[in-house]
Design a protein around this motif. Structure first.
Motif, short mmCIF file in Angstrom:
data_model
loop_
_atom_site.label_atom_id
_atom_site.label_comp_id
_atom_site.label_asym_id
_atom_site.label_seq_id
_atom_site.Cartn_x
_atom_site.Cartn_y
_atom_site.Cartn_z
N SER A 1 0.88 -1.18 0.00
CA SER A 1 0.00 0.00 0.00
C SER A 1 0.91 1.22 0.00
O SER A 1 1.86 1.28 0.79
CB SER A 1 -0.86 0.02 1.26
OG SER A 1 -1.59 -1.17 1.36
N PRO A 2 0.63 2.21 -0.84
CA PRO A 2 1.54 3.36 -0.93
C PRO A 2 1.29 4.39 0.16
O PRO A 2 0.97 5.54 -0.10
CB PRO A 2 1.26 3.91 -2.33
CG PRO A 2 -0.16 3.53 -2.60
CD PRO A 2 -0.44 2.27 -1.85
N THR A 3 1.46 3.93 1.41
CA THR A 3 1.20 4.82 2.54
C THR A 3 2.50 5.37 3.12
O THR A 3 2.50 6.00 4.17
CB THR A 3 0.42 4.08 3.65
OG1 THR A 3 1.11 2.85 3.92
CG2 THR A 3 -0.99 3.75 3.20
N GLY A 4 3.61 5.10 2.47
CA GLY A 4 4.90 5.60 2.92
C GLY A 4 6.00 4.88 2.17
O GLY A 4 5.72 4.01 1.34
N ALA A 5 7.24 5.22 2.50
CA ALA A 5 8.38 4.58 1.82
C ALA A 5 8.50 3.13 2.28
O ALA A 5 7.98 2.76 3.33
CB ALA A 5 9.65 5.35 2.14
N LEU A 6 9.19 2.31 1.51
CA LEU A 6 9.40 0.91 1.87
C LEU A 6 10.31 0.85 3.09
O LEU A 6 11.42 1.37 3.07
CB LEU A 6 10.06 0.17 0.69
CG LEU A 6 10.07 -1.34 0.78
CD1 LEU A 6 8.72 -1.92 0.37
CD2 LEU A 6 11.17 -1.93 -0.11
N HIS A 7 9.83 0.24 4.16
CA HIS A 7 10.68 0.12 5.35
C HIS A 7 11.12 -1.33 5.50
O HIS A 7 10.73 -2.20 4.73
CB HIS A 7 9.97 0.65 6.60
CG HIS A 7 8.77 -0.14 6.97
ND1 HIS A 7 8.83 -1.33 7.66
CD2 HIS A 7 7.46 0.08 6.75
CE1 HIS A 7 7.62 -1.79 7.84
NE2 HIS A 7 6.77 -0.96 7.29
N PHE A 8 11.93 -1.57 6.54
CA PHE A 8 12.55 -2.89 6.64
C PHE A 8 11.52 -4.02 6.75
O PHE A 8 11.69 -5.09 6.15
CB PHE A 8 13.52 -2.91 7.84
CG PHE A 8 14.28 -4.20 7.94
CD1 PHE A 8 15.22 -4.54 6.98
CD2 PHE A 8 14.03 -5.08 8.97
CE1 PHE A 8 15.90 -5.75 7.06
CE2 PHE A 8 14.71 -6.29 9.06
CZ PHE A 8 15.65 -6.62 8.10
N GLY A 9 10.43 -3.78 7.48
CA GLY A 9 9.41 -4.82 7.63
C GLY A 9 8.80 -5.21 6.28
O GLY A 9 8.58 -6.39 5.99
N SER A 10 8.53 -4.20 5.44
CA SER A 10 7.96 -4.50 4.12
C SER A 10 9.00 -5.17 3.22
O SER A 10 8.66 -6.01 2.39
CB SER A 10 7.49 -3.23 3.41
OG SER A 10 6.80 -2.41 4.28
N LEU A 11 10.27 -4.76 3.40
CA LEU A 11 11.33 -5.39 2.59
C LEU A 11 11.38 -6.89 2.89
O LEU A 11 11.52 -7.71 1.98
CB LEU A 11 12.68 -4.72 2.88
CG LEU A 11 13.87 -5.34 2.15
CD1 LEU A 11 13.76 -5.11 0.64
CD2 LEU A 11 15.19 -4.78 2.67
N VAL A 12 11.24 -7.24 4.16
CA VAL A 12 11.26 -8.66 4.53
C VAL A 12 10.11 -9.40 3.83
O VAL A 12 10.31 -10.50 3.29
CB VAL A 12 11.18 -8.82 6.08
CG1 VAL A 12 10.82 -10.24 6.47
CG2 VAL A 12 12.50 -8.40 6.71
#
Ligand code: GLU
Length: 290
Positions: free
Chosen positions: A10-21
């Motif tokens: 979901s484009p609610t912010g930049a890709l963070h580590f949790g989403s990268l995982v």
């Protein structure tokens, strides 16, 4: 059937580590199975959307060597599909209009149950539409978390499927798109484990196939809280992908190649070394050292 996985940010912010995982995990399982990995931008909630986030996430995935197969799908362009699914539910009597506010439902733990509205119909303003939730326990087997069950009435109640503003709920759009894109396996973070019963229920109502599910452990911060895009969690750096990519692989329980100098090379060796049985199951198990 050929494996088809996906990553659906979901484009609610930049890709963070949790989403990268979650991205790396779904990519690895798909590639290990010799399958496709698709990208879908879940931009159906304009009020929560951060301008530029969709492009930023896609560029970051690319910098990390996570290239999707085929064109990226944008949920904002697929309203007609959701509308058709909604009409089908409406004709089957599975959805109903509701004028209840959060305050109305607060005495009931915030849940709407048994198709029973607390607020009277108010023709002067648009309703939300809710899906009838039967007193039924949905059972499924998660490929990592094992056997699961959830009673729809107890846990979720009659969930909103179309919001007052006319926006579609994530559950409906996700189910419609997973089927339309021919997704055979969903790999995502464990924060969505409890959405799965609702999604399976919707699939049954809409005569759609149920994919396999695998929920990865959530990355927690030092205080044991979930890292999320809305919390203050640092975006990963597309200009320097290797450290975060190594960490993501280690978090998942995948042996990392210290010699790799490019993300694509690191991912290729990770794919070779990857064993689904070695995937880390719980956030509480310590991650292997880098
Ligand atoms: N769009 C959801 C998110 O970013 C993920 C949906 C899914 O993987 O089913 O949390």
């Amino acid at each position: 059937m050929r494996y088809r996985g996906r990553f659906a940010p979901s484009p609610t912010g930049a890709l963070h580590f949790g989403s990268l995982v979650a991205a790396v995990g779904s990519w690895l399982v798909a590639r290990h199975a010799g399958g496709d990995w698709l990208l879908r931008v879940e931009d159906i909630d304009p009020p929560r959307e951060v301008p530029g986030a969709a492009g930023g996430i896609l560029a970051t995935l690319d910098a990390f060597g996570l290239h999707g197969d085929g064109p990226v799908v944008y949920q904002s362009q697929r309203q007609a599909l959701y509308e058709a699914a909604f009409e089908r539910l409406r004709e089957a009597g599975q959805v109903f209009p509701c004028w209840c506010s959060r305050a109305d439902l607060a005495p009931y733990g915030g849940l709407h149950r048994d198709g029973h509205c607390i607020a009277p119909p108010d023709p002067s303003r648009p309703p939300a539409w809710r899906l009838r939730s039967p007193d039924e326990t949905v059972r499924w087997n998660d490929d990592l978390q094992g056997p699961q069950e959830e009673n729809l009435r107890e846990v979720a109640g009659d969930v909103v499927i179309r919001r007052v503003e006319g926006l579609w709920a994530y559950q409906l759009a996700c189910v419609v798109d997973d089927a339309d894109q021919g997704i055979t396996h969903v790999v995502r973070g464990a924060d969505l484990l409890d959405s799965t019963a609702r999604q399976i229920h919707l699939q049954r109502l809409l005569d759609l196939p149920t994919p396999g599910y695998l929920h990865l452990p959530l990355v927690l911060d030092a205080e044991g809280r979930k890292l999320s895009k809305s919390a203050a969690s640092l975006p990963v750096d597309p200009a320097d992908p290797l450290p975060a990519l190594r960490q993501a692989l280690a978090w998942l329980g995948v042996a990392v190649d210290r010699g790799a100098t490019m993300p694509d090379g690191l991912l290729a060796t990770a794919q070779e070394a990857f064993k689904p049985a070695a995937l880390r199951r719980s956030s509480l198990t310590p991650a292997p050292a880098l």
